[in-house]
Design a protein around this motif. Sequence first.
Motif, short mmCIF file in Angstrom:
data_model
loop_
_atom_site.label_atom_id
_atom_site.label_comp_id
_atom_site.label_asym_id
_atom_site.label_seq_id
_atom_site.Cartn_x
_atom_site.Cartn_y
_atom_site.Cartn_z
N GLN A 160 0.82 -1.21 0.00
CA GLN A 160 0.00 0.00 0.00
C GLN A 160 0.85 1.26 0.00
O GLN A 160 0.34 2.35 -0.20
CB GLN A 160 -0.93 0.02 1.22
N GLY A 161 2.15 1.12 0.24
CA GLY A 161 3.04 2.28 0.24
C GLY A 161 3.11 2.93 1.60
O GLY A 161 2.46 2.54 2.56
N GLY A 162 3.95 3.96 1.68
CA GLY A 162 4.13 4.67 2.94
C GLY A 162 5.09 3.93 3.86
O GLY A 162 5.74 2.96 3.48
N THR A 163 5.17 4.40 5.10
CA THR A 163 6.04 3.77 6.09
C THR A 163 5.53 2.37 6.40
O THR A 163 4.33 2.19 6.65
CB THR A 163 6.06 4.60 7.38
N PRO A 164 6.39 1.37 6.37
CA PRO A 164 5.92 0.00 6.64
C PRO A 164 5.24 -0.12 7.99
O PRO A 164 5.73 0.42 8.99
CB PRO A 164 7.20 -0.84 6.59
N ASP A 165 4.11 -0.79 8.02
CA ASP A 165 3.38 -1.02 9.27
C ASP A 165 4.15 -2.04 10.10
O ASP A 165 4.47 -3.13 9.63
CB ASP A 165 1.98 -1.54 8.95
N VAL A 166 4.43 -1.69 11.37
CA VAL A 166 5.23 -2.58 12.21
C VAL A 166 4.52 -3.91 12.43
O VAL A 166 5.17 -4.95 12.60
CB VAL A 166 5.55 -1.89 13.55
N ARG A 167 3.18 -3.92 12.39
CA ARG A 167 2.47 -5.19 12.56
C ARG A 167 2.71 -6.12 11.38
O ARG A 167 2.80 -7.33 11.54
CB ARG A 167 0.97 -4.91 12.74
N ALA A 168 2.82 -5.53 10.18
CA ALA A 168 3.12 -6.35 9.01
C ALA A 168 4.54 -6.90 9.09
O ALA A 168 4.79 -8.08 8.77
CB ALA A 168 2.93 -5.54 7.74
N LEU A 169 5.49 -6.08 9.53
CA LEU A 169 6.87 -6.55 9.66
C LEU A 169 6.97 -7.67 10.70
O LEU A 169 7.64 -8.68 10.48
CB LEU A 169 7.77 -5.38 10.07
N THR A 170 6.28 -7.49 11.83
CA THR A 170 6.30 -8.53 12.86
C THR A 170 5.62 -9.80 12.36
O THR A 170 6.09 -10.91 12.62
CB THR A 170 5.59 -8.03 14.13
N GLY A 171 4.52 -9.64 11.62
CA GLY A 171 3.84 -10.80 11.07
C GLY A 171 4.73 -11.58 10.12
O GLY A 171 4.73 -12.82 10.12
N LEU A 172 5.51 -10.88 9.31
CA LEU A 172 6.43 -11.57 8.40
C LEU A 172 7.53 -12.29 9.18
O LEU A 172 7.99 -13.37 8.76
CB LEU A 172 7.04 -10.56 7.42
N ALA A 173 7.95 -11.73 10.30
CA ALA A 173 8.93 -12.42 11.15
C ALA A 173 8.33 -13.68 11.75
O ALA A 173 8.97 -14.74 11.77
CB ALA A 173 9.41 -11.48 12.25
N VAL A 174 7.10 -13.59 12.25
CA VAL A 174 6.41 -14.77 12.80
C VAL A 174 6.27 -15.83 11.73
O VAL A 174 6.50 -17.03 11.97
CB VAL A 174 5.03 -14.36 13.36
N LEU A 175 5.90 -15.41 10.52
CA LEU A 175 5.71 -16.36 9.43
C LEU A 175 7.02 -17.04 9.06
O LEU A 175 7.05 -18.27 8.85
CB LEU A 175 5.14 -15.61 8.22
N ALA A 176 8.11 -16.28 8.99
CA ALA A 176 9.41 -16.89 8.66
C ALA A 176 9.82 -17.89 9.74
O ALA A 176 10.32 -18.98 9.43
CB ALA A 176 10.46 -15.80 8.51
N ALA A 177 9.59 -17.55 11.01
CA ALA A 177 9.94 -18.49 12.08
C ALA A 177 9.09 -19.75 11.99
O ALA A 177 9.59 -20.86 12.21
CB ALA A 177 9.75 -17.82 13.45
#
Length: 500
Positions: A160-177
């Motif tokens: 969606q653009g703009g500053t990355p949402d920290v919840r999305a970044l954390t979710g991607l970390a959870v998913l990678a783990a």
Amino acid sequence: MDRETGRPGTGLRTGPRTPPAGVARTPRPRLAQGVPGAPPPPAARRPRRRGPRLSAAVGVGLLLAGGGVVAVDRLGQDRAAPAPLTPAGRALAAAGAGRPAALADLAALIGERRERVRRAPADRASWAVLGAALAERAARSGAPGAYSEAERALQRALAQGGTPDVRALTGLAVLAAARQDWAGAVRWGEAARDRAPGRVGAYRVLLEAYPGTGDAEGADRALERLRKVRPGPVAEVAAAWVHRERGWREDAEATVYDAAARAATPAERAAALSRAGDLAWERGEAETALARYEGALRAEPEHDGAAAGRARALAGLGRSEEALTAWARARAAAPRPGYAVESGELLLALGRSAEAADHFALARHQAAALARDGVRQEPVLGRLEADHGDPAEAVRLLTEEHRRHPGPAASGALGWALHKAGRSAEALPRLRAAVKDGPNTARPAYHLGMVHLALGERGAARRQLTRALRLAPQFSPLHAERARRELAALGEPAWGPPPA
């Protein structure tokens, strides 16, 4: 309630009282409430019958749109009592506090956010919340397809653009783990931490991911920061596992029991009790472990880790049929191939080799389905091939896993595969490192003892096999019995001077 009439009132003054001309106002001293000997607060004035006139600021406190109920406290001040949270609200609050959410609440949040993004496809925040909730559910359910769905939602939030949402970044970390991509989990987790250093979620992921990459110092730093940001049960459950990875069993036990006692929600209590069960099982206390796992399941019946732990404990206590039923429950809660391997080994120990082969085939099928969803399965497939399949294939799988994620666990798994493939001399240094640097548990000691035995080093073999059985006499329904047989064959050590 109006103190003079006994009828409902506003408890609000309608305007300042003006003293007569020429009379100075004497301020009334304020007395702390609850101080012995202090007089009660003055009664609220009786409201005029024409009704109160409220300022805009006071009127804000009376809004009922959010579902709150207005109460009047002893001082006559308006106080809005918050309405009970909805299931989706509970899951959102748990995520904000870094706590595990109940699976039913998580499902409610996912349903709510799916509806929101259907109505507003450009709602970046809702995409981030949806993706993070889907990632947590994928990590806890292990269901094929759940991982890809979570990734699509999270990438949509970032697109969606703009500053990355920290919840999305954390979710991607959870998913990678959850996919056992520890390097990816570190990368996304550090991005989330740098974006919002005061949020808890990133630290929880990093505490799991750093050991996977062999970075023990990184785990220590993340734990120290988590304890500052959010002291309490969440940090203590994480601390227990960091201590366990270092072999500090007493510290791990103390912190996890404290976390269970202080848990604020059933899901949080289940997480702490399940970890407590794991620690009790690893130190050979099957009865205690069983009690902890059953406590976790009472708090959260869908907790698959506790269901699997209960199955192990029942098997260790010789209650094999109950254990098989418990394994079926764990597999139903989460189709993890490791559960099928363990239940297959129990069947093999019971002499039911045909049924065991079916369970091993199920494990391979589940691993293939998860691999298509991006979940790496080298550790469990390497273990399966080393003990019940093609050891050369196990070496190939685990060499790649060790290259990507060096650390005691990967080193020990590769060492065992090398031994089973007839390369015990190559296996020895890897297994020594796993015992020295990894958690103080029975299976690595057993593996090292068997390698010493294959190399003709009888004294070292006796020491390690004895150590494995002292740590946990029933660490495996299949391998613990093998360790006892080999020790019996070795006999007692010969005392006396060495041969000339």
